[in-house]
Enzyme design. Structure first.
Site, mmCIF file in Angstrom:
data_model
loop_
_atom_site.group_PDB
_atom_site.id
_atom_site.type_symbol
_atom_site.label_atom_id
_atom_site.label_comp_id
_atom_site.label_asym_id
_atom_site.label_seq_id
_atom_site.Cartn_x
_atom_site.Cartn_y
_atom_site.Cartn_z
ATOM 1 N N ASN A 102 0.883 -1.204 -0.105
ATOM 2 C CA ASN A 102 0.263 -0.225 -0.092
ATOM 3 C C ASN A 102 0.743 1.298 -0.112
ATOM 4 O O ASN A 102 2.165 1.352 -0.467
ATOM 5 C CB ASN A 102 -1.166 0.045 0.960
ATOM 6 C CG ASN A 102 -2.350 0.792 0.818
ATOM 7 O OD1 ASN A 102 -2.346 1.420 -0.014
ATOM 8 N ND2 ASN A 102 -3.414 -0.034 0.852
ATOM 9 N N ARG A 103 0.343 2.419 0.382
ATOM 10 C CA ARG A 103 1.062 3.737 0.039
ATOM 11 C C ARG A 103 1.594 4.593 1.226
ATOM 12 O O ARG A 103 1.153 4.249 2.406
ATOM 13 C CB ARG A 103 -0.039 4.708 -0.495
ATOM 14 C CG ARG A 103 -0.497 4.092 -1.818
ATOM 15 C CD ARG A 103 -1.672 5.111 -2.572
ATOM 16 N NE ARG A 103 -1.779 4.677 -3.974
ATOM 17 C CZ ARG A 103 -2.736 3.661 -4.290
ATOM 18 N NH1 ARG A 103 -3.559 2.997 -3.040
ATOM 19 N NH2 ARG A 103 -2.722 3.413 -5.346
ATOM 20 N N HIS A 132 3.809 -0.077 -2.814
ATOM 21 C CA HIS A 132 4.005 -1.572 -2.799
ATOM 22 C C HIS A 132 5.398 -2.007 -2.784
ATOM 23 O O HIS A 132 5.894 -3.034 -3.555
ATOM 24 C CB HIS A 132 3.299 -2.104 -4.075
ATOM 25 C CG HIS A 132 1.824 -2.313 -3.978
ATOM 26 N ND1 HIS A 132 1.148 -2.290 -2.675
ATOM 27 C CD2 HIS A 132 0.715 -2.419 -4.750
ATOM 28 C CE1 HIS A 132 -0.170 -2.281 -2.878
ATOM 29 N NE2 HIS A 132 -0.392 -2.364 -4.145
ATOM 30 N N HIS A 206 -1.423 -10.053 -2.813
ATOM 31 C CA HIS A 206 -2.176 -9.453 -3.454
ATOM 32 C C HIS A 206 -2.659 -10.112 -4.740
ATOM 33 O O HIS A 206 -2.714 -9.641 -5.726
ATOM 34 C CB HIS A 206 -1.001 -8.217 -3.964
ATOM 35 C CG HIS A 206 -1.736 -7.078 -4.552
ATOM 36 N ND1 HIS A 206 -2.512 -6.727 -5.670
ATOM 37 C CD2 HIS A 206 -1.741 -5.575 -4.116
ATOM 38 C CE1 HIS A 206 -2.930 -5.882 -5.743
ATOM 39 N NE2 HIS A 206 -2.364 -4.941 -5.009
ATOM 40 N N ASP A 278 -11.695 1.112 -3.596
ATOM 41 C CA ASP A 278 -9.987 0.841 -3.434
ATOM 42 C C ASP A 278 -9.764 1.639 -2.133
ATOM 43 O O ASP A 278 -9.207 2.670 -2.243
ATOM 44 C CB ASP A 278 -9.313 1.583 -4.608
ATOM 45 C CG ASP A 278 -7.702 1.329 -4.602
ATOM 46 O OD1 ASP A 278 -7.419 0.280 -3.760
ATOM 47 O OD2 ASP A 278 -7.079 1.660 -5.633
ATOM 48 N N GLU A 344 -6.790 -7.408 0.611
ATOM 49 C CA GLU A 344 -5.693 -7.302 0.959
ATOM 50 C C GLU A 344 -5.666 -7.181 2.503
ATOM 51 O O GLU A 344 -5.705 -5.860 2.844
ATOM 52 C CB GLU A 344 -4.758 -6.061 0.371
ATOM 53 C CG GLU A 344 -4.776 -6.368 -1.285
ATOM 54 C CD GLU A 344 -4.519 -4.785 -1.834
ATOM 55 O OE1 GLU A 344 -3.530 -4.325 -1.730
ATOM 56 O OE2 GLU A 344 -5.049 -4.653 -2.852
#
Ligand code: GLA
Length: 379
Positions: A102-103, A132, A206, A278, A344
């Site tokens: 993720n971010r 990621h 993922h 998302d 996820e």
């Protein structure tokens, strides 16, 4: 009964290509990395007709065959047929993602008073972030595989040592990802890690699921339940603001089963920022080491059901919004918009920068442990 000569020859030939390691587990050569290193693929089977393929490249789940309500197995994952395909896996199909899945906003975080800078490789809403694991995250590394078995289930353990400073992250990190296929029709994915110096991490699995077994079919008709009364609202860059918001009365309410496509075009800011679903949902369970229910996914036509349990605090439900028909996958299929989805389980996105998030820091002497149990049935 006498075995015909041709059949005997075929059996001998295939045995030399793919060697049985234990009951329900074979290993074989999948291909070679561009630098010549050999890459293995493992096939796990159980007695109900499930089959999982896992490769050392990226600790990737290559395929998972699951029987439908008539007992007919089909692959329920997106991906590629060959190692060459996986080497260009820009969508993170099947991957074990790290160090930080993720971010991370602006690709920066501070740990013990020191600022670290990561490559920014994503910019939703024009706002740069590290996504990621960076340019060459764990999903692009060659791991070392080893057959394992526990309680009669077959598995493969994949190990990787991430050097101090790799992709900008501090501390040498030793990681193990284990896939196990049980006789209860569970695919268990587990990640463990230890570090030589303080670091941050969020190792994420993922896989892209399409329970219909038809990779051309939209997942918008799947029914989804998320065991989460709250989600994490984000800015336009898909970075959580730090507040938890109730899902009640919003199109993000999956506390009872909903068809995914039902509210996807609703006029709701979070859906606009994400281009559809998302987002990270905060799981109702404590996530303190015991498994909690994360999700239940059902394809009404095939009857396949997947339930997901985890020891993590959140689940990112990503509805395949970036699939656009430009990626050619298994069997030459061009993966179209929303033909697969990801569930996820993980820590909160951008946790290292968010004082309200559970800690993402791992220190020497501690062990990171992330477990996901995907249980399959058909009805
Ligand atoms: C995650 C993210 C998505 C997207 C995919 C990979 O699920 O939340 O925004 O980046 O990975 O394409």
């Amino acid at each position: 009964m006498k075995t015909p000569i041709l059949l005997t020859t075929l059996i001998v030939m295939s045995a030399s290509l793919s060697s049985p390691v234990t009951a329900g587990l074979t290993e074989s050569l999948y291909g070679k990395m561009p630098d010549g290193r050999e890459v293995k693929i493992y096939t796990l089977t159980n007695s109900s007709g499930m089959e999982a393929k896992v490769t050392e490249y990226g600790a990737i789940l290559v395929s998972l065959k699951v029987p439908d309500k008539d007992g007919k197995p089909a692959d329920v994952t997106h991906g590629y047929d060959t190692l060459e395909g996986w080497l260009g896996n820009s969508s993170y199909f099947g991957a074990s993602v790290g160090r930080f899945g993720n971010r991370i906003a602006n690709g920066k975080f501070t740990l013990d008073g020191k600022e670290y800078t990561l490559l920014t490789n994503n910019d939703p809403g024009g706002m740069p972030c590290a996504l990621h694991g960076g340019k060459e995250g764990f999903c692009k590394k060659l791991w070392k595989g080893e057959a394992v078995s526990a309680d009669g289930a077959s598995g493969v353990k994949l190990s990787y040592v991430s050097a101090d400073g790799e992709e900008g992250y501090p501390g040498e990190l030793s990681v193990e990802v284990t896939y196990t296929l049980t006789e209860k029709n569970e695919l268990v994915w587990e990640a463990k890690a230890t570090t030589k110096a303080p670091t941050v991490l969020n190792i994420v699995h993922h896989t892209y699921w399409n329970l219909s077994g038809d990779p051309d079919k939209s997942i918008n008709d799947h029914e989804l339940t998320l065991y989460a009364a709250n989600y994490l609202p984000t800015n336009a860059g898909m970075i959580p603001t730090g507040e938890k918001a109730p899902v009640a009365g919003t199109p993000l309410d999956f506390t009872k089963a909903h068809v995914i496509g039902e509210r996807i075009d609703a006029d709701f800011e979070a859906l606009k920022f994400g281009g559809g679903y998302d987002h990270a949902w905060v799981l109702d369970g404590t996530g303190d080491g015991d498994l909690v229910k994360a999700a239940r996914l059902r394809d009404p036509k095939s009857g396949r059901v997947m339930t997901l349990a985890t020891n993590q605090p959140a689940v990112q439900f990503y509805g395949g919004n970036f699939l656009d028909g430009t990626t050619t996958g298994k069997g030459g299929v061009k993966y179209q918009h929303r033909t697969a989805l990801c569930l996820e389980t993980e820590n909160w996105p951008d946790a290292p920068n968010n004082p309200k998030a559970p800690t993402a820091i791992l220190r020497p002497g501690e062990t990171y442990h992330h477990k996901m149990v995907h249980a399959f049935s058909a009805e």
